[in-house]
Design an enzyme around this catalytic site. Structure first.
Site, PDB file in Angstrom:
ATOM      1  N   HIS A 341       0.857  -1.190   0.000  1.00 34.22           N
ATOM      2  CA  HIS A 341       0.000   0.000   0.000  1.00 34.22           C
ATOM      3  C   HIS A 341       0.896   1.246   0.000  1.00 34.22           C
ATOM      4  CE1 HIS A 341      -3.826   2.054   0.311  1.00 34.22           C
ATOM      5  NE2 HIS A 341      -3.106   2.984   0.926  1.00 34.22           N
ATOM      6  N   ALA A 342       0.654   2.134  -0.968  1.00 33.38           N
ATOM      7  CA  ALA A 342       1.570   3.267  -1.189  1.00 33.38           C
ATOM      8  C   ALA A 342       1.664   4.170   0.039  1.00 33.38           C
ATOM      9  CB  ALA A 342       1.091   4.076  -2.384  1.00 33.38           C
ATOM     10  N   HIS A 371       0.371  11.962  -5.777  1.00 31.53           N
ATOM     11  CA  HIS A 371      -0.188  11.996  -4.420  1.00 31.53           C
ATOM     12  C   HIS A 371       0.932  11.806  -3.380  1.00 31.53           C
ATOM     13  CE1 HIS A 371      -3.192  11.051  -1.213  1.00 31.53           C
ATOM     14  NE2 HIS A 371      -2.225  10.277  -0.775  1.00 31.53           N
ATOM     15  N   GLU A 372       1.713  10.765  -3.564  1.00 33.36           N
ATOM     16  CA  GLU A 372       2.765  10.466  -2.579  1.00 33.36           C
ATOM     17  C   GLU A 372       3.823  11.566  -2.541  1.00 33.36           C
ATOM     18  OE1 GLU A 372       2.236   8.351  -0.425  1.00 33.36           O
ATOM     19  OE2 GLU A 372       0.594   7.322  -1.427  1.00 33.36           O
ATOM     20  N   HIS A 375       2.950  14.374  -0.319  1.00 31.29           N
ATOM     21  CA  HIS A 375       3.301  14.186   1.096  1.00 31.29           C
ATOM     22  C   HIS A 375       4.768  14.576   1.326  1.00 31.29           C
ATOM     23  CE1 HIS A 375      -0.383  12.283   2.339  1.00 31.29           C
ATOM     24  NE2 HIS A 375      -0.234  11.209   1.590  1.00 31.29           N
ATOM     25  N   GLU A 399      -3.341  14.906   2.697  1.00 32.31           N
ATOM     26  CA  GLU A 399      -3.787  14.034   1.603  1.00 32.31           C
ATOM     27  C   GLU A 399      -4.152  14.825   0.349  1.00 32.31           C
ATOM     28  OE1 GLU A 399      -3.299  10.980   1.805  1.00 32.31           O
ATOM     29  OE2 GLU A 399      -2.955  10.848   3.975  1.00 32.31           O
ATOM     30  N   HIS A 500      -6.611   0.548   5.426  1.00 28.94           N
ATOM     31  CA  HIS A 500      -6.597   1.495   6.540  1.00 28.94           C
ATOM     32  C   HIS A 500      -7.292   0.953   7.788  1.00 28.94           C
ATOM     33  CE1 HIS A 500      -5.844   3.540   2.810  1.00 28.94           C
ATOM     34  NE2 HIS A 500      -5.316   4.550   3.453  1.00 28.94           N
ATOM     35  N   TYR A 510      -9.286  11.441   3.900  1.00 25.53           N
ATOM     36  CA  TYR A 510      -9.388  11.343   2.430  1.00 25.53           C
ATOM     37  C   TYR A 510     -10.672  11.984   1.935  1.00 25.53           C
ATOM     38  CZ  TYR A 510      -5.636   8.005   3.174  1.00 25.53           C
ATOM     39  OH  TYR A 510      -4.462   7.410   3.571  1.00 25.53           O
TER      40      TYR A 510
END
Ligand code: X8Z
Ligand code: ZN
Length: 601
Positions: A341-342, A371-372, A375, A399, A500, A510
């Site tokens: 999971h990323a 997305h990552e 972060h 997020e 999650h 999210y």
């Protein structure tokens, strides 16, 4: 835990525990809170780096021993937090400068998985957390004589159009979660006890407390936003159900009632973009598929990440450090078990930023890469803040950063600029494009909402272990209009088949991010002077937008999020009108398509 996935365990609290201590201990002098918090930050930072490294190793190399080490460090970290939170309670009601007062509150909010304050409890919470995440991450299913990983199963859900095969793979993956149920129930009890020790009525209240407002006010805020977008979701649901009925027939997908969960291209029916081909508008089709273009243009996983970095640097942000490339995990290793999971990490809370994902060369992961990196860029932007402010303005902001960037990076204009697309389609492709986006972004909203509604009910005791699964499907039906492909076994624990839930990561973030990202996008496009429709706007290369965006990110969690939102957007409230603005032409189109249909379920 703080850096993990931003962050598997960061969290929320406010605490009233410790009043007794505050009464019996001598009243501290006003200068004390500041000195205390500075000492606490130093202790926390050291522990955090230690825990991050143990977590990174376990997530990249899941064995008995790495689980043991992660759980041991995790237990020590929880004990430290409990001790500091108790000490901090001595300063309840004591005057302190504004930054110290905020830090005292954030300290109590920091740990999303708090342990009870009694010997052995922290270790037990940490062991259960590590165990559940590891069961999920190493889960396998047998279908048609083959052993599949979750990655393989997700590919089947995305690509197969055979309802029997979809059902088998969907059921196979959900069976992986069945053995989690007992541990989950035990863990929920311990976490609730930990949350009560922090002065919250239960863990759900603690999680909701991380948004600079009362826990119940946050729940009301989410409901308010959902009401803004719900009619739109219902239109999308109606249209998609009709097209699935046309494709599969009444026996597989009836014309009325809920949609069958395994027909939507995604294991959790949370993003539906993978079935665009099934629901494509008649007579107005899309001229390109990013899924096909990326491999055709020679993209591999690393090039996707480099391309993502290129967007951020075009905004004037610094390139990723060399160590990012040396230390990140970008593709699934074949020789060991990892958490696929990323996630995005900052190991030392300075510059040691990394991602860990089993990247596939497709449109979904093109967005996940952005997305990552969002972060990572956020982590780096607030790296100069004191430890307790090194976090997103709230979890939803964290997020939303990368998703906001991806809203530009997915536009045909940008894809042409980087040579992925040869021509930018004309207006006739606006509806196909918006439909594709809605399948991901609008379809996600009720899912983003229901996951934590379920956990809040578990934590507040409304839902007992015997009702776990029924309550999950009741919420899926109510909010998403989704039903399982067949009756569920009596011992099923379907919530645990979602990362999650197994890993204990809060999910409301999210839902909020799916609102904020459109607010960010609308504001950025206005700053860039964009006059056209929002879905065609890309802020690629706009250094002025980048500078203002960076200004917001650099603030971290140093002030209440409405003030931070204002820095970039001029707004001080969460507002789903930006979602409506973005999708307006599609909503009108859906209403027309649905004429004569009996919508709802
Ligand atoms: O978990 C994630 C990210 C890591 S923070 C990949 N997301 C949610 C999910 O996969 O369920 C991004 C969208 C929603
Ligand atoms: Zn994320």
């Amino acid at each position: 835990m703080k850096a993990k996935l931003l962050a598997a365990a960061a969290a929320a609290v406010l605490m009233c525990a410790g009043h007794a201590a505050a009464q019996s201990a001598p009243r501290p002098a006003p200068a004390e809170p500041k000195a205390f918090i500075e000492r606490a930050e130093a202790e926390l930072a050291a522990m955090n780096e230690y825990a991050n490294r143990a977590q990174w190793i376990r997530a990249n190399f899941i064995t008995e021993d790495t689980q043991w080490i992660e759980a041991k460090v995790g237990g020590e970290q929880k004990e430290l937090f409990t001790r500091l939170a108790k000490e901090a309670a001595r300063f309840d009601g004591v005057a302190a400068d504004a930054a110290t007062a905020r830090k005292l509150k954030l300290l109590k909010l920091f740990l999303s998985l708090p342990a009870p304050d009694r010997p052995g409890a922290a270790a037990e919470v940490a062991q259960l957390t590590t165990k559940l995440d590891s069961i999920y991450s190493t889960g396998k299913l047998q279908v048609g004589g083959k052993t599949l990983t979750l990655n393989d199963a997700e590919d089947v859900l995305a690509e197969s159009r055979d309802p029997a095969q979809l059902k088998a793979v969907w059921e196979g993956w959900h069976a992986v979660a069945t053995p989690m149920k007992g541990d989950y129930a035990k863990l929920a009890g311990l976490l609730n006890e930990g949350a009560r020790g922090m002065g919250y009525k239960d863990l759900g209240a603690l999680w909701r407390g991380g948004y600079d407002m009362e826990p119940d006010a946050f729940a009301a805020e989410e409901d308010r936003l959902w009401k803004q977008v719900e009619p739109f979701y219902r239109n999308l649901h109606c249209y998609v159900r009709a097209r699935l009925n046309a494709k599969y027939g009444d026996a597989v997908q009836p014309k009325t009632g809920p949609i069958r969960a395994d027909l939507l291209g995604n294991m959790w029916a949370q993003q539906w973009g993978n079935i665009y081909d099934v629901v494509e508008p008649k007579g107005a089709s899309s001229s390109y598929s990013l899924d096909k273009l990326l491999p055709e243009k020679g993209y591999d996983a690393v090039r996707m990440v480099k391309t993502g970095e290129g967007f951020y640097t075009s905004l004037g942000l610094a390139p990723l450090p060399e160590t990012f490339w040396e230390r990140s995990l970008i593709t699934r290793p074949r020789d060991r078990e990892v958490v696929c999971h990323a996630s995005a990490w900052n190991l030392d809370d300075r510059n040691d930023i990394r991602i860990k994902m089993c990247t596939k060369v497709n449109a979904e992961d093109f967005q996940t890469v952005h997305h990552e990196l969002g972060h990572n860029y956020y982590q780096r932007a607030y790296a100069d803040q004191p430890f307790l402010f090194k976090n997103g303005a709230n979890e939803g902001f964290h997020e939303a950063i990368g998703d906001f960037v991806a809203l530009s990076a997915i536009t045909p204009t940008y894809l042409k600029q980087i040579g992925v697309l040869d021509t930018v389609p004309g207006e006739s492709e606006d509806i196909p494009f918006l439909l594709k986006m809605a399948l991901d972004k609008i379809a996600f909203l009720p899912f983003g909402l229901m996951v934590d509604k379920w956990r809040w009910q578990v934590f507040d005791g409304t839902v007992q272990p015997a009702q776990y699964n029924d309550a999950w499907w009741a919420l899926k039906l109510k909010y998403q209009g989704i039903a399982p492909p067949g009756p569920r076994p009596a011992d099923a624990f379907d919530p645990g088949a979602k990362y999650h839930v197994a890993a204990g990561v809060p999910y409301a973030r999210y839902f909020m991010a799916h609102i904020y990202q459109f607010q960010f996008h609308r504001a950025a496009c206005a700053q860039a002077g964009w006059k056209g429709p929002l879905h065609r706007c890309s802020v690629y290369g706009d250094k002025a937008v980048g500078e203002k965006f960076d200004r917001m990110m650099r603030l971290g969690q140093s002030q209440p999020w409405p003030e931070t939102l204002k820095v970039f957007t001029g707004e001080t409230r969460s507002d789903a009108s930006a979602v409506a603005d973005y999708f307006k032409p599609l909503d009108a189109w859906l209403v027309k398509q649905n004429r004569g249909q009996q919508c709802g379920w």
